[in-house]
Write a protein that holds these residues in place. Structure first.
Motif, PDB file in Angstrom:
ATOM      1  N   ASN A 191       0.857  -1.179   0.000  1.00 24.73           N
ATOM      2  CA  ASN A 191       0.000   0.000   0.000  1.00 24.73           C
ATOM      3  C   ASN A 191       0.901   1.239   0.000  1.00 24.73           C
ATOM      4  OD1 ASN A 191      -1.618   2.200   0.714  1.00 24.73           O
ATOM      5  ND2 ASN A 191      -2.934   0.976   2.039  1.00 24.73           N
ATOM      6  N   PRO A 192       0.763   2.152  -0.984  1.00 21.61           N
ATOM      7  CA  PRO A 192       1.638   3.324  -1.025  1.00 21.61           C
ATOM      8  C   PRO A 192       1.652   4.131   0.273  1.00 21.61           C
ATOM      9  CG  PRO A 192       0.381   3.137  -3.063  1.00 21.61           C
ATOM     10  CD  PRO A 192      -0.172   2.102  -2.125  1.00 21.61           C
ATOM     11  N   GLU A 193       0.543   4.124   1.005  1.00 22.52           N
ATOM     12  CA  GLU A 193       0.477   4.870   2.260  1.00 22.52           C
ATOM     13  C   GLU A 193       1.357   4.253   3.345  1.00 22.52           C
ATOM     14  OE1 GLU A 193      -3.592   5.174   3.393  1.00 22.52           O
ATOM     15  OE2 GLU A 193      -4.113   6.581   1.792  1.00 22.52           O
ATOM     16  N   GLN A 194       1.783   3.010   3.141  1.00 23.49           N
ATOM     17  CA  GLN A 194       2.606   2.331   4.138  1.00 23.49           C
ATOM     18  C   GLN A 194       4.104   2.434   3.834  1.00 23.49           C
ATOM     19  OE1 GLN A 194       0.619  -1.494   3.888  1.00 23.49           O
ATOM     20  NE2 GLN A 194      -0.538  -1.091   5.766  1.00 23.49           N
ATOM     21  N   MET A 195       4.475   3.175   2.796  1.00 24.59           N
ATOM     22  CA  MET A 195       5.886   3.478   2.586  1.00 24.59           C
ATOM     23  C   MET A 195       6.234   4.692   3.438  1.00 24.59           C
ATOM     24  SD  MET A 195       8.051   4.629  -0.816  1.00 24.59           S
ATOM     25  CE  MET A 195       8.119   3.034  -1.583  1.00 24.59           C
ATOM     26  N   THR A 241       7.309  -3.964   7.765  1.00 26.50           N
ATOM     27  CA  THR A 241       7.426  -5.344   7.306  1.00 26.50           C
ATOM     28  C   THR A 241       6.085  -6.080   7.431  1.00 26.50           C
ATOM     29  OG1 THR A 241       8.760  -7.352   7.493  1.00 26.50           O
ATOM     30  CG2 THR A 241       8.179  -6.237   9.548  1.00 26.50           C
ATOM     31  N   ALA A 242       5.986  -7.213   6.753  1.00 28.92           N
ATOM     32  CA  ALA A 242       4.704  -7.916   6.622  1.00 28.92           C
ATOM     33  C   ALA A 242       4.078  -8.252   7.959  1.00 28.92           C
ATOM     34  CB  ALA A 242       4.892  -9.190   5.792  1.00 28.92           C
ATOM     35  N   MET A 243       4.889  -8.714   8.927  1.00 26.37           N
ATOM     36  CA  MET A 243       4.278  -9.119  10.190  1.00 26.37           C
ATOM     37  C   MET A 243       3.655  -7.935  10.924  1.00 26.37           C
ATOM     38  SD  MET A 243       7.405  -9.999  12.795  1.00 26.37           S
ATOM     39  CE  MET A 243       8.592  -8.748  13.291  1.00 26.37           C
ATOM     40  N   LEU A 244       4.214  -6.738  10.750  1.00 28.29           N
ATOM     41  CA  LEU A 244       3.627  -5.561  11.380  1.00 28.29           C
ATOM     42  C   LEU A 244       2.309  -5.187  10.719  1.00 28.29           C
ATOM     43  CD1 LEU A 244       6.810  -3.347  11.905  1.00 28.29           C
ATOM     44  CD2 LEU A 244       5.751  -4.983  13.476  1.00 28.29           C
ATOM     45  N   ALA A 245       2.249  -5.305   9.384  1.00 23.59           N
ATOM     46  CA  ALA A 245       1.003  -5.001   8.681  1.00 23.59           C
ATOM     47  C   ALA A 245      -0.089  -6.001   9.045  1.00 23.59           C
ATOM     48  CB  ALA A 245       1.253  -5.012   7.169  1.00 23.59           C
ATOM     49  N   VAL A 246       0.266  -7.280   9.114  1.00 16.95           N
ATOM     50  CA  VAL A 246      -0.715  -8.306   9.484  1.00 16.95           C
ATOM     51  C   VAL A 246      -1.169  -8.114  10.923  1.00 16.95           C
ATOM     52  CG1 VAL A 246      -1.053 -10.782   9.842  1.00 16.95           C
ATOM     53  CG2 VAL A 246       0.136  -9.971   7.795  1.00 16.95           C
ATOM     54  N   PRO A 267       8.245  -7.071  -9.165  1.00 14.86           N
ATOM     55  CA  PRO A 267       7.034  -6.505  -8.548  1.00 14.86           C
ATOM     56  C   PRO A 267       7.320  -5.347  -7.591  1.00 14.86           C
ATOM     57  CG  PRO A 267       7.014  -8.906  -8.446  1.00 14.86           C
ATOM     58  CD  PRO A 267       8.391  -8.504  -8.847  1.00 14.86           C
ATOM     59  N   TYR A 268       8.477  -5.384  -6.909  1.00 19.07           N
ATOM     60  CA  TYR A 268       8.787  -4.309  -5.971  1.00 19.07           C
ATOM     61  C   TYR A 268       9.115  -3.019  -6.719  1.00 19.07           C
ATOM     62  CZ  TYR A 268       9.234  -8.258  -2.741  1.00 19.07           C
ATOM     63  OH  TYR A 268       8.999  -9.381  -2.010  1.00 19.07           O
ATOM     64  N   LEU A 269       9.844  -3.114  -7.815  1.00 15.10           N
ATOM     65  CA  LEU A 269      10.151  -1.924  -8.606  1.00 15.10           C
ATOM     66  C   LEU A 269       8.885  -1.325  -9.209  1.00 15.10           C
ATOM     67  CD1 LEU A 269      13.430  -2.905 -10.502  1.00 15.10           C
ATOM     68  CD2 LEU A 269      13.189  -1.524  -8.432  1.00 15.10           C
ATOM     69  N   ASP A 270       7.930  -2.191  -9.559  1.00 12.99           N
ATOM     70  CA  ASP A 270       6.686  -1.699 -10.163  1.00 12.99           C
ATOM     71  C   ASP A 270       5.843  -0.887  -9.195  1.00 12.99           C
ATOM     72  OD1 ASP A 270       7.348  -2.830 -12.565  1.00 12.99           O
ATOM     73  OD2 ASP A 270       6.117  -4.629 -12.304  1.00 12.99           O
ATOM     74  N   ARG A 271       6.136  -0.985  -7.893  1.00  8.95           N
ATOM     75  CA  ARG A 271       5.390  -0.194  -6.909  1.00  8.95           C
ATOM     76  C   ARG A 271       5.840   1.270  -6.888  1.00  8.95           C
ATOM     77  NH1 ARG A 271       5.668  -4.309  -1.680  1.00  8.95           N
ATOM     78  NH2 ARG A 271       4.473  -6.029  -2.600  1.00  8.95           N
ATOM     79  N   LEU A 272       6.973   1.564  -7.496  1.00  7.59           N
ATOM     80  CA  LEU A 272       7.538   2.909  -7.439  1.00  7.59           C
ATOM     81  C   LEU A 272       7.070   3.744  -8.619  1.00  7.59           C
ATOM     82  CD1 LEU A 272      11.236   1.994  -6.529  1.00  7.59           C
ATOM     83  CD2 LEU A 272       9.381   2.584  -4.961  1.00  7.59           C
ATOM     84  N   ALA A 291      11.776   6.646   3.206  1.00 10.01           N
ATOM     85  CA  ALA A 291      11.993   5.844   2.007  1.00 10.01           C
ATOM     86  C   ALA A 291      11.600   6.624   0.757  1.00 10.01           C
ATOM     87  CB  ALA A 291      11.196   4.546   2.094  1.00 10.01           C
ATOM     88  N   ALA A 292      10.503   7.372   0.838  1.00 13.66           N
ATOM     89  CA  ALA A 292      10.069   8.166  -0.313  1.00 13.66           C
ATOM     90  C   ALA A 292      11.102   9.228  -0.676  1.00 13.66           C
ATOM     91  CB  ALA A 292       8.723   8.816  -0.017  1.00 13.66           C
ATOM     92  N   HIS A 293      11.732   9.835   0.321  1.00 12.01           N
ATOM     93  CA  HIS A 293      12.775  10.829   0.055  1.00 12.01           C
ATOM     94  C   HIS A 293      13.989  10.176  -0.597  1.00 12.01           C
ATOM     95  CE1 HIS A 293      10.993  13.480   3.486  1.00 12.01           C
ATOM     96  NE2 HIS A 293      10.370  13.681   2.329  1.00 12.01           N
ATOM     97  N   ALA A 294      14.316   8.954  -0.189  1.00 16.61           N
ATOM     98  CA  ALA A 294      15.428   8.236  -0.806  1.00 16.61           C
ATOM     99  C   ALA A 294      15.130   7.938  -2.271  1.00 16.61           C
ATOM    100  CB  ALA A 294      15.716   6.952  -0.033  1.00 16.61           C
ATOM    101  N   VAL A 295      13.884   7.607  -2.576  1.00 18.73           N
ATOM    102  CA  VAL A 295      13.491   7.373  -3.969  1.00 18.73           C
ATOM    103  C   VAL A 295      13.752   8.619  -4.810  1.00 18.73           C
ATOM    104  CG1 VAL A 295      11.529   6.933  -5.493  1.00 18.73           C
ATOM    105  CG2 VAL A 295      11.813   5.580  -3.412  1.00 18.73           C
ATOM    106  N   GLU A 296      13.476   9.790  -4.259  1.00 21.74           N
ATOM    107  CA  GLU A 296      13.691  11.032  -4.995  1.00 21.74           C
ATOM    108  C   GLU A 296      15.164  11.268  -5.313  1.00 21.74           C
ATOM    109  OE1 GLU A 296      12.007  14.128  -2.644  1.00 21.74           O
ATOM    110  OE2 GLU A 296       9.939  13.396  -2.836  1.00 21.74           O
TER     111      GLU A 296
END
Length: 254
Positions: free
Chosen positions: A14-18, A115-120, A37-42, A22-27
């Protein structure tokens, strides 16, 4: 002059969970290395470049990214979830340890992620409210005998267990075997949470007792969480049940 290597976790999907970090690093990054699949999320700019590879090529991917960073390029290595949890941060560190001395001069920035366990856990209630651990069921990098020994020991220790990589086409039997091992130690009433794609449109959260836990409910997009004997379920007639592990340790008193 070397570039910077950013290790980025996209969160569960979910984009809201980045995280903003991390978003600043992407910039800042110019080139992005990761599993398709992970690259396609960006959402990248036209001047940013993706270099996609298979999920089983972690060391090659890390080496390729380090090679580019050594030439002065700012690069990002992308993982799902948190890059330090069963993900690319360890692969990059391993490549640095084994690689050319020049790679040790590259600035490494690891951005923490969800991470996944935190989201679950967030979807289920608070199953991680007391002591817990995370175990990958994949035996690609460690023997199955080590996995089974750890499962038995942490169950005996009373820890909530988050299982990553629970099942795949190549490993269709391991989750069922893990449940068998845990049933030898834990009460059959202990709740098991199957959290698939938590936070994404195809999310599915399923809770069932360990005695009835069906490995067929899981796939590689699922994080499976096994409660401890302390973990409880609060039934709510008009809302989903809440699964939580109390902060205090009651032992045999309840």
């Amino acid at each position: 002059m070397t570039g910077t290597l950013f290790l980025i976790g996209t969160g569960p999907g979910n984009p809201e969970q980045m995280t903003p970090e991390a978003a600043h690093a992407v910039e800042k990054a110019e080139e992005f290395f990761g599993y398709f699949p992970y690259l396609d999320r960006l959402l990248l700019r036209g001047d940013q470049r993706k270099i996609a590879s298979d999920n089983r090529e972690e060391l090659d991917r890390a080496s390729a990214a380090l090679t580019r960073a050594a030439t002065g390029i700012n690069v990002a290595v992308v993982s799902g979830g948190d890059p330090g949890v069963f993900a690319m941060a360890a692969a990059v560190c391993e490549a640095i340890e084994k690689g050319p001395a020049a790679w040790r001069d590259i600035e490494i920035v690891v951005t923490p992620g969800v991470t996944a366990m935190l989201a679950v856990a967030a979807r289920a209630g608070a199953p991680l409210g007391h002591d817990f651990c995370a175990i990958s069921l994949s035996d690609n990098l460690k023997p199955w005998e080590v996995i089974t020994r750890r499962l038995k020991l942490v169950a005996e220790a009373g820890l909530v267990i988050a299982l990553y990589n629970p099942i795949s086409k190549a490993r269709p039997w391991q989750l069922g075997k893990a449940f068998e091992i845990l049933r030898e130690v834990l009460p059959g009433t202990v709740p098991v949470i199957f959290g698939r794609a938590a936070g994404r449109p195809d999310e599915r959260i399923t809770v069932m007792p360990l005695a009835e836990a069906d490995p067929g409910v899981a796939d590689m997009a699922t994080c499976v969480m096994i409660g401890s004997p302390e973990t409880r379920i609060i039934a709510r007639p008009n809302l989903p049940d809440l699964v939580y592990t109390p902060r205090f340790y009651a032992g045999d008193s309840h």
